[in-house]
Design a protein around this motif. Structure first.
Motif, PDB file in Angstrom:
ATOM      1  N   TYR A 235       0.951  -1.429  -0.382  1.00  0.00           N
ATOM      2  CA  TYR A 235       0.297   0.161   0.052  1.00  0.00           C
ATOM      3  C   TYR A 235       0.647   1.022  -0.046  1.00  0.00           C
ATOM      4  CZ  TYR A 235      -4.297  -2.674   1.266  1.00  0.00           C
ATOM      5  OH  TYR A 235      -5.214  -3.876   1.344  1.00  0.00           O
ATOM      6  N   ALA A 236       0.304   2.457  -0.668  1.00  0.00           N
ATOM      7  CA  ALA A 236       0.994   3.741  -0.278  1.00  0.00           C
ATOM      8  C   ALA A 236       0.581   3.830   0.887  1.00  0.00           C
ATOM      9  CB  ALA A 236       0.328   4.686  -0.850  1.00  0.00           C
ATOM     10  N   ASP A 237       2.288   4.715   1.552  1.00  0.00           N
ATOM     11  CA  ASP A 237       1.585   5.083   2.894  1.00  0.00           C
ATOM     12  C   ASP A 237       0.558   5.973   2.960  1.00  0.00           C
ATOM     13  OD1 ASP A 237       5.471   5.917   3.264  1.00  0.00           O
ATOM     14  OD2 ASP A 237       4.016   4.060   3.244  1.00  0.00           O
ATOM     15  N   SER A 238       0.348   6.657   2.536  1.00  0.00           N
ATOM     16  CA  SER A 238      -1.280   7.535   2.303  1.00  0.00           C
ATOM     17  C   SER A 238      -2.807   6.955   2.029  1.00  0.00           C
ATOM     18  CB  SER A 238      -1.198   8.740   1.557  1.00  0.00           C
ATOM     19  OG  SER A 238      -1.001   8.096   0.087  1.00  0.00           O
ATOM     20  N   VAL A 239      -2.430   5.604   2.031  1.00  0.00           N
ATOM     21  CA  VAL A 239      -4.032   5.013   2.176  1.00  0.00           C
ATOM     22  C   VAL A 239      -3.781   3.778   3.195  1.00  0.00           C
ATOM     23  CG1 VAL A 239      -3.988   5.946  -0.372  1.00  0.00           C
ATOM     24  CG2 VAL A 239      -3.061   3.601   0.446  1.00  0.00           C
ATOM     25  N   LYS A 240      -3.044   3.734   3.754  1.00  0.00           N
ATOM     26  CA  LYS A 240      -2.733   2.792   4.844  1.00  0.00           C
ATOM     27  C   LYS A 240      -3.651   2.868   6.214  1.00  0.00           C
ATOM     28  CE  LYS A 240       2.151   0.966   3.985  1.00  0.00           C
ATOM     29  NZ  LYS A 240       3.884   0.859   4.117  1.00  0.00           N
ATOM     30  N   GLU A 241      -3.697   1.632   6.556  1.00  0.00           N
ATOM     31  CA  GLU A 241      -5.235   1.416   7.621  1.00  0.00           C
ATOM     32  C   GLU A 241      -6.724   2.411   7.296  1.00  0.00           C
ATOM     33  OE1 GLU A 241      -3.863   0.418  10.021  1.00  0.00           O
ATOM     34  OE2 GLU A 241      -1.870   0.338   9.249  1.00  0.00           O
ATOM     35  N   ARG A 242      -6.754   2.745   5.603  1.00  0.00           N
ATOM     36  CA  ARG A 242      -8.091   3.638   5.050  1.00  0.00           C
ATOM     37  C   ARG A 242      -8.451   2.729   4.050  1.00  0.00           C
ATOM     38  NH1 ARG A 242      -8.289   8.286   3.071  1.00  0.00           N
ATOM     39  NH2 ARG A 242      -5.929   8.632   1.764  1.00  0.00           N
ATOM     40  N   PHE A 243      -7.429   2.138   3.266  1.00  0.00           N
ATOM     41  CA  PHE A 243      -8.047   1.267   1.905  1.00  0.00           C
ATOM     42  C   PHE A 243      -7.696   0.132   2.112  1.00  0.00           C
ATOM     43  CE2 PHE A 243      -7.338   5.282  -1.776  1.00  0.00           C
ATOM     44  CZ  PHE A 243      -8.428   5.719  -1.050  1.00  0.00           C
ATOM     45  N   THR A 244      -7.848  -1.041   1.543  1.00  0.00           N
ATOM     46  CA  THR A 244      -8.013  -2.134   1.252  1.00  0.00           C
ATOM     47  C   THR A 244      -7.982  -3.143   0.161  1.00  0.00           C
ATOM     48  OG1 THR A 244      -8.464  -2.854   3.488  1.00  0.00           O
ATOM     49  CG2 THR A 244      -8.483  -4.385   2.461  1.00  0.00           C
ATOM     50  N   ILE A 245      -7.251  -3.504  -0.315  1.00  0.00           N
ATOM     51  CA  ILE A 245      -6.887  -4.399  -1.452  1.00  0.00           C
ATOM     52  C   ILE A 245      -7.256  -5.551  -1.174  1.00  0.00           C
ATOM     53  CG2 ILE A 245      -4.759  -4.352  -1.917  1.00  0.00           C
ATOM     54  CD1 ILE A 245      -5.274  -4.690  -4.767  1.00  0.00           C
ATOM     55  N   SER A 246      -8.644  -6.767  -2.394  1.00  0.00           N
ATOM     56  CA  SER A 246      -8.329  -7.668  -1.981  1.00  0.00           C
ATOM     57  C   SER A 246      -9.400  -7.914  -3.689  1.00  0.00           C
ATOM     58  CB  SER A 246     -10.235  -7.853  -1.365  1.00  0.00           C
ATOM     59  OG  SER A 246     -10.687  -7.475  -1.730  1.00  0.00           O
ATOM     60  N   ARG A 247      -9.696  -9.729  -3.103  1.00  0.00           N
ATOM     61  CA  ARG A 247      -9.861 -10.156  -4.994  1.00  0.00           C
ATOM     62  C   ARG A 247     -10.719 -10.996  -4.555  1.00  0.00           C
ATOM     63  NH1 ARG A 247      -4.062 -13.182  -6.095  1.00  0.00           N
ATOM     64  NH2 ARG A 247      -4.308 -15.112  -4.511  1.00  0.00           N
ATOM     65  N   ASP A 248     -11.702 -11.145  -5.504  1.00  0.00           N
ATOM     66  CA  ASP A 248     -12.875 -12.871  -5.432  1.00  0.00           C
ATOM     67  C   ASP A 248     -12.177 -13.666  -6.817  1.00  0.00           C
ATOM     68  OD1 ASP A 248     -15.274 -14.243  -6.110  1.00  0.00           O
ATOM     69  OD2 ASP A 248     -15.713 -13.330  -5.632  1.00  0.00           O
ATOM     70  N   ASN A 249     -10.992 -14.464  -6.577  1.00  0.00           N
ATOM     71  CA  ASN A 249     -11.387 -15.215  -7.438  1.00  0.00           C
ATOM     72  C   ASN A 249     -12.021 -15.972  -8.970  1.00  0.00           C
ATOM     73  OD1 ASN A 249      -8.308 -15.126  -7.247  1.00  0.00           O
ATOM     74  ND2 ASN A 249      -8.300 -16.631  -5.481  1.00  0.00           N
ATOM     75  N   ALA A 250     -13.100 -16.441  -8.101  1.00  0.00           N
ATOM     76  CA  ALA A 250     -14.338 -17.361  -8.657  1.00  0.00           C
ATOM     77  C   ALA A 250     -14.453 -15.789 -10.093  1.00  0.00           C
ATOM     78  CB  ALA A 250     -15.511 -17.671  -7.910  1.00  0.00           C
ATOM     79  N   LYS A 251     -14.770 -14.657  -9.768  1.00  0.00           N
ATOM     80  CA  LYS A 251     -15.579 -14.048 -10.316  1.00  0.00           C
ATOM     81  C   LYS A 251     -14.162 -13.224 -11.276  1.00  0.00           C
ATOM     82  CE  LYS A 251     -19.305 -12.556  -7.554  1.00  0.00           C
ATOM     83  NZ  LYS A 251     -20.503 -11.571  -6.586  1.00  0.00           N
ATOM     84  N   ASN A 252     -12.546 -13.775 -10.916  1.00  0.00           N
ATOM     85  CA  ASN A 252     -11.761 -12.911 -11.371  1.00  0.00           C
ATOM     86  C   ASN A 252     -12.197 -11.371 -11.268  1.00  0.00           C
ATOM     87  OD1 ASN A 252     -10.662 -15.069 -12.357  1.00  0.00           O
ATOM     88  ND2 ASN A 252     -11.880 -15.367 -14.106  1.00  0.00           N
ATOM     89  N   THR A 253     -12.243 -10.745  -9.886  1.00  0.00           N
ATOM     90  CA  THR A 253     -12.316  -9.613  -9.960  1.00  0.00           C
ATOM     91  C   THR A 253     -11.441  -9.270  -8.348  1.00  0.00           C
ATOM     92  OG1 THR A 253     -14.061  -9.308 -10.996  1.00  0.00           O
ATOM     93  CG2 THR A 253     -14.157  -7.720  -9.495  1.00  0.00           C
ATOM     94  N   VAL A 254     -10.895  -7.892  -8.656  1.00  0.00           N
ATOM     95  CA  VAL A 254     -10.154  -7.318  -7.561  1.00  0.00           C
ATOM     96  C   VAL A 254     -10.869  -6.072  -6.767  1.00  0.00           C
ATOM     97  CG1 VAL A 254      -8.152  -5.944  -7.259  1.00  0.00           C
ATOM     98  CG2 VAL A 254      -8.071  -7.982  -8.569  1.00  0.00           C
ATOM     99  N   TYR A 255     -10.757  -5.232  -6.273  1.00  0.00           N
ATOM    100  CA  TYR A 255     -11.217  -4.831  -5.551  1.00  0.00           C
ATOM    101  C   TYR A 255     -10.575  -3.802  -4.707  1.00  0.00           C
ATOM    102  CZ  TYR A 255     -15.118  -7.828  -5.717  1.00  0.00           C
ATOM    103  OH  TYR A 255     -16.478  -8.433  -6.762  1.00  0.00           O
TER     104      TYR A 255
END
Length: 117
Positions: free
Chosen positions: A59-79
């Motif tokens: 994560y960029a320092d400016s977004v740590k603790e506020r943004f979360t990246i995740s994925r759903d492999n079944a949907k081939n989607t990243v959030y």
């Protein structure tokens, strides 16, 4: 080839939340890293968050603790879940999928996120 379609951008007040989605199709097996980048007016594009196939995150320092990246492999989607948004988070957000050495490197069309004060 990999095609990326982003969605979820919009206008939100400071302190609010948004969730961006990036749906991938095509030769997904080529991809090792999935990430979000952003570009504000007059500024260079910058990394926001990256998730590798093995599950490690950056994560960029400016977004740590506020943004979360995740994925759903079944949907081939990243959030990208964005909480406690600030006006300085205003930018066009781009999804990027790449192979280990970037010999395959794909970008989405971008989605606008605007945070009002």
């Amino acid at each position: 080839q990999v095609q990326l379609v982003e969605s979820g951008g919009g206008l939100v007040q400071a302190g609010g939340s948004l969730r961006l989605s990036c749906a991938a199709s095509g030769s997904i097996f080529l991809i090792n890293a999935m990430g979000w980048y952003r570009q504000a007016p007059g500024k260079q594009r910058e990394l926001v968050a990256v998730l590798t196939k093995s599950g490690s995150t950056t994560y960029a320092d400016s977004v740590k603790e506020r943004f979360t990246i995740s994925r759903d492999n079944a949907k081939n989607t990243v959030y990208l879940q964005m909480n406690s948004l600030k006006p300085e988070d205003t930018a066009v957000y781009y999804c990027r999928h790449s192979s280990t050495y970037y010999q395959y490197d794909y970008w989405g069309q971008g989605t606008q996120v605007t945070v009002s004060s």
